[in-house]
Design a protein around this motif. Sequence first.
Motif, PDB file in Angstrom:
ATOM      1  N   ARG A  32       0.822  -1.213   0.000  1.00  0.00           N
ATOM      2  CA  ARG A  32       0.000   0.000   0.000  1.00  0.00           C
ATOM      3  C   ARG A  32       0.854   1.261   0.000  1.00  0.00           C
ATOM      4  N   ALA A  33       2.077   1.171   0.531  1.00  0.00           N
ATOM      5  CA  ALA A  33       2.993   2.321   0.544  1.00  0.00           C
ATOM      6  C   ALA A  33       3.734   2.473  -0.789  1.00  0.00           C
ATOM      7  N   GLY A  34       3.574   1.500  -1.686  1.00  0.00           N
ATOM      8  CA  GLY A  34       4.215   1.580  -2.999  1.00  0.00           C
ATOM      9  C   GLY A  34       5.543   0.857  -3.109  1.00  0.00           C
ATOM     10  N   VAL A  35       5.924   0.089  -2.088  1.00  0.00           N
ATOM     11  CA  VAL A  35       7.187  -0.655  -2.128  1.00  0.00           C
ATOM     12  C   VAL A  35       7.037  -1.832  -3.081  1.00  0.00           C
ATOM     13  N   GLU A  36       8.021  -2.008  -3.979  1.00  0.00           N
ATOM     14  CA  GLU A  36       7.946  -3.154  -4.885  1.00  0.00           C
ATOM     15  C   GLU A  36       8.846  -4.299  -4.439  1.00  0.00           C
ATOM     16  N   SER A  37       9.890  -3.992  -3.627  1.00  0.00           N
ATOM     17  CA  SER A  37      10.756  -5.041  -3.094  1.00  0.00           C
ATOM     18  C   SER A  37      11.548  -4.478  -1.924  1.00  0.00           C
ATOM     19  N   TYR A  38      12.135  -5.401  -1.148  1.00  0.00           N
ATOM     20  CA  TYR A  38      13.066  -4.970  -0.113  1.00  0.00           C
ATOM     21  C   TYR A  38      14.089  -6.046   0.143  1.00  0.00           C
ATOM     22  N   LEU A  39      15.251  -5.611   0.647  1.00  0.00           N
ATOM     23  CA  LEU A  39      16.374  -6.493   0.902  1.00  0.00           C
ATOM     24  C   LEU A  39      16.760  -6.386   2.367  1.00  0.00           C
ATOM     25  N   ALA A  40      16.739  -7.501   3.070  1.00  0.00           N
ATOM     26  CA  ALA A  40      17.200  -7.563   4.457  1.00  0.00           C
ATOM     27  C   ALA A  40      18.586  -8.184   4.446  1.00  0.00           C
ATOM     28  N   ARG A  43      24.079  -9.403   7.604  1.00  0.00           N
ATOM     29  CA  ARG A  43      25.468  -9.080   7.928  1.00  0.00           C
ATOM     30  C   ARG A  43      25.661  -7.578   8.126  1.00  0.00           C
ATOM     31  N   ALA A  44      25.041  -6.770   7.292  1.00  0.00           N
ATOM     32  CA  ALA A  44      25.153  -5.313   7.409  1.00  0.00           C
ATOM     33  C   ALA A  44      24.160  -4.747   8.424  1.00  0.00           C
ATOM     34  N   ARG A  45      23.219  -5.597   8.840  1.00  0.00           N
ATOM     35  CA  ARG A  45      22.175  -5.183   9.798  1.00  0.00           C
ATOM     36  C   ARG A  45      21.376  -4.001   9.255  1.00  0.00           C
ATOM     37  N   ARG A  46      20.956  -4.138   7.988  1.00  0.00           N
ATOM     38  CA  ARG A  46      20.198  -3.096   7.296  1.00  0.00           C
ATOM     39  C   ARG A  46      19.085  -3.736   6.493  1.00  0.00           C
ATOM     40  N   THR A  47      18.005  -2.978   6.295  1.00  0.00           N
ATOM     41  CA  THR A  47      16.965  -3.352   5.346  1.00  0.00           C
ATOM     42  C   THR A  47      16.768  -2.168   4.414  1.00  0.00           C
ATOM     43  N   PHE A  49      14.445  -0.666   1.352  1.00  0.00           N
ATOM     44  CA  PHE A  49      13.138  -0.752   0.706  1.00  0.00           C
ATOM     45  C   PHE A  49      13.213   0.013  -0.613  1.00  0.00           C
ATOM     46  N   TYR A  50      12.676  -0.603  -1.687  1.00  0.00           N
ATOM     47  CA  TYR A  50      12.785  -0.045  -3.035  1.00  0.00           C
ATOM     48  C   TYR A  50      11.404   0.311  -3.576  1.00  0.00           C
ATOM     49  N   LEU A  51      11.283   1.522  -4.099  1.00  0.00           N
ATOM     50  CA  LEU A  51      10.068   1.961  -4.768  1.00  0.00           C
ATOM     51  C   LEU A  51      10.283   1.897  -6.274  1.00  0.00           C
ATOM     52  N   PRO A  52       9.216   1.795  -7.057  1.00  0.00           N
ATOM     53  CA  PRO A  52       9.366   1.665  -8.517  1.00  0.00           C
ATOM     54  C   PRO A  52      10.081   2.838  -9.184  1.00  0.00           C
ATOM     55  N   ASP A  53      10.038   4.036  -8.574  1.00  0.00           N
ATOM     56  CA  ASP A  53      10.668   5.198  -9.194  1.00  0.00           C
ATOM     57  C   ASP A  53      12.164   5.307  -8.879  1.00  0.00           C
ATOM     58  N   GLY A  54      12.719   4.292  -8.194  1.00  0.00           N
ATOM     59  CA  GLY A  54      14.142   4.282  -7.877  1.00  0.00           C
ATOM     60  C   GLY A  54      14.469   4.801  -6.491  1.00  0.00           C
ATOM     61  N   GLU A  55      13.498   5.372  -5.812  1.00  0.00           N
ATOM     62  CA  GLU A  55      13.760   5.840  -4.452  1.00  0.00           C
ATOM     63  C   GLU A  55      13.931   4.657  -3.513  1.00  0.00           C
ATOM     64  N   THR A  56      14.775   4.840  -2.492  1.00  0.00           N
ATOM     65  CA  THR A  56      15.018   3.787  -1.505  1.00  0.00           C
ATOM     66  C   THR A  56      14.955   4.382  -0.108  1.00  0.00           C
ATOM     67  N   LEU A  57      14.700   3.506   0.850  1.00  0.00           N
ATOM     68  CA  LEU A  57      14.765   3.866   2.261  1.00  0.00           C
ATOM     69  C   LEU A  57      15.555   2.768   2.956  1.00  0.00           C
ATOM     70  N   ASP A  58      16.617   3.160   3.651  1.00  0.00           N
ATOM     71  CA  ASP A  58      17.527   2.241   4.339  1.00  0.00           C
ATOM     72  C   ASP A  58      17.273   2.365   5.836  1.00  0.00           C
ATOM     73  N   ILE A  59      16.936   1.247   6.476  1.00  0.00           N
ATOM     74  CA  ILE A  59      16.598   1.233   7.905  1.00  0.00           C
ATOM     75  C   ILE A  59      17.472   0.215   8.625  1.00  0.00           C
ATOM     76  N   ALA A  60      17.917   0.561   9.817  1.00  0.00           N
ATOM     77  CA  ALA A  60      18.693  -0.379  10.637  1.00  0.00           C
ATOM     78  C   ALA A  60      17.851  -1.616  10.938  1.00  0.00           C
TER      79      ALA A  60
END
Length: 131
Positions: A32-40, A43-47, A49-60
Motif C-alpha cells: 500500500r505504501a508503494g514498495v515493490e521489493s526490499y532487501l534484508a 550481515r550489514a544489519r540493514r533493510t 526498501f525499493y520503490l518503482p521510481d528508484g527511491e530507496t529507504l535504508d533502515i537499521a
Amino acid sequence: MNDNTQAAIRGAAEGSAEGRLHFGQVVDQLMRAGVESYLADYRARRTIFYLPDGETLDIALHMPDIAIADHFDAPAIQAAIHGSQQGLVKYPEFKRLCCVAGCIGYAVWIAGRHVTYFGRRGETHVEPFPR
C-alpha cells in the motif's frame, strides 16, 4: 519519498521487528505504501526498501547476538518460514533461526510474490508467497 510513505515503511519495519505484525501484514502495508521489493541484509544489519521510481529507504535491522552459521541449511530455513506462516514464529525468532541455518539475508519481491533467501556462497532458497 514523501513523509507518509516513509512513515508507512518505518511502521511496517517496526511492527515486524517487535513481533506485532506477521509477514502478510508487513507485505500488505508495504504494498500500500508503494514498495515493490526490499532487501534484508543480516550481515550489514540493514533493510533497504525499493520503490518503482528508484527511491530507496535504508533502515537499521536489529539482529540477535548470534553468529551466522557457515553452512546454508535450506530445510531449516523452510521450517522457520512455515513456522512464521502458521503464526508460531515471529520475526525476532525468525531472524535467529535463519542465522542458525546459515542465511545471510533475503530479498522480498512483492511484485513477483516470492522471497529469495541467501547463503554465504551464493546458495539460494526461493519461497513463493502463500496463496
